[in-house]
Design an enzyme around this catalytic site. Structure first.
Site, PDB file in Angstrom:
ATOM      1  N   CYS A  14       0.875  -1.131  -0.105  1.00  0.00           N
ATOM      2  CA  CYS A  14       0.184   0.022  -0.074  1.00  0.00           C
ATOM      3  C   CYS A  14       0.809   1.240  -0.069  1.00  0.00           C
ATOM      4  O   CYS A  14       2.041   1.123  -0.006  1.00  0.00           O
ATOM      5  CB  CYS A  14      -0.915  -0.005   1.215  1.00  0.00           C
ATOM      6  SG  CYS A  14      -0.375   0.077   3.019  1.00  0.00           S
ATOM      7  N   CYS A  88      -1.973   1.371  -4.146  1.00  0.00           N
ATOM      8  CA  CYS A  88      -0.992   2.148  -4.709  1.00  0.00           C
ATOM      9  C   CYS A  88      -0.737   2.488  -5.843  1.00  0.00           C
ATOM     10  O   CYS A  88       0.353   2.784  -6.428  1.00  0.00           O
ATOM     11  CB  CYS A  88       0.536   1.287  -4.058  1.00  0.00           C
ATOM     12  SG  CYS A  88       0.565  -0.244  -4.895  1.00  0.00           S
ATOM     13  N   CYS A  92       3.941  -0.329  -8.514  1.00  0.00           N
ATOM     14  CA  CYS A  92       4.593  -1.718  -8.169  1.00  0.00           C
ATOM     15  C   CYS A  92       5.084  -1.647  -9.562  1.00  0.00           C
ATOM     16  O   CYS A  92       4.419  -1.772 -10.572  1.00  0.00           O
ATOM     17  CB  CYS A  92       3.258  -2.592  -8.013  1.00  0.00           C
ATOM     18  SG  CYS A  92       3.343  -3.236  -6.481  1.00  0.00           S
TER      19      CYS A  92
END
Length: 145
Positions: A14, A88, A92
């Site tokens: 997150c 997020c 990533c």
């Protein structure tokens, strides 16, 4: 001689690594009892775990008060079999062959324990489903009542 069975590795990500990912990692670690390797990280980690998260996890007998939010590293993603993101966005890195899931969960930042409890319980249900999918069953129920 047979090789040891592969232990699935799960990474929870997150933004701040202070709430959702901390709860998810702690719950999966608890339920998996060593059958899954678990880590968590944040795209922009803060200094400490959210106090309301510490409180609601303590209610389940799980202590996250000493956990330290950590920065998401490309190596963490590369080492994981499953990457669970929680708000997020595109922070990533994507690697072929990994299983990615995005869990749409309310952010507990700035909220009190009463608001964080339902988020924790939602994460707990999702973690149990993930564990059942990875290793075939879930373990004891830590949810209150």
């Amino acid at each position: 001689m047979t090789a040891a069975p592969h232990v699935p590795e799960v990474l929870f990500v997150c933004v701040h690594n202070a709430g959702r990912s901390q709860m998810a990692a702690a719950l999966l670690e608890h339920h998996a009892a060593g059958r899954v390797a678990v880590r968590s990280a944040g795209s922009a980690p803060v200094d400490t775990v959210n106090p309301a998260v510490v409180e609601v996890m303590n209610e389940l007998g799980i202590d996250v008060s000493r956990n330290v939010p950590t920065k998401l590293l490309t190596e963490d993603v590369a080492a994981s079999d499953v990457v669970i993101t929680m708000g997020c966005g595109d922070a990533c890195p994507i690697f072929p062959g990994k299983r990615y899931e995005d869990w749409a969960l309310e952010d507990p930042a700035g909220q009190g324990a009463d608001a964080v409890r339902p988020i924790r319980d939602d994460i707990d249900r999702r973690v149990r489903d993930l564990l059942a999918d990875l290793v075939g069953d879930a373990t004891d129920d830590v949810s209150p009542g």
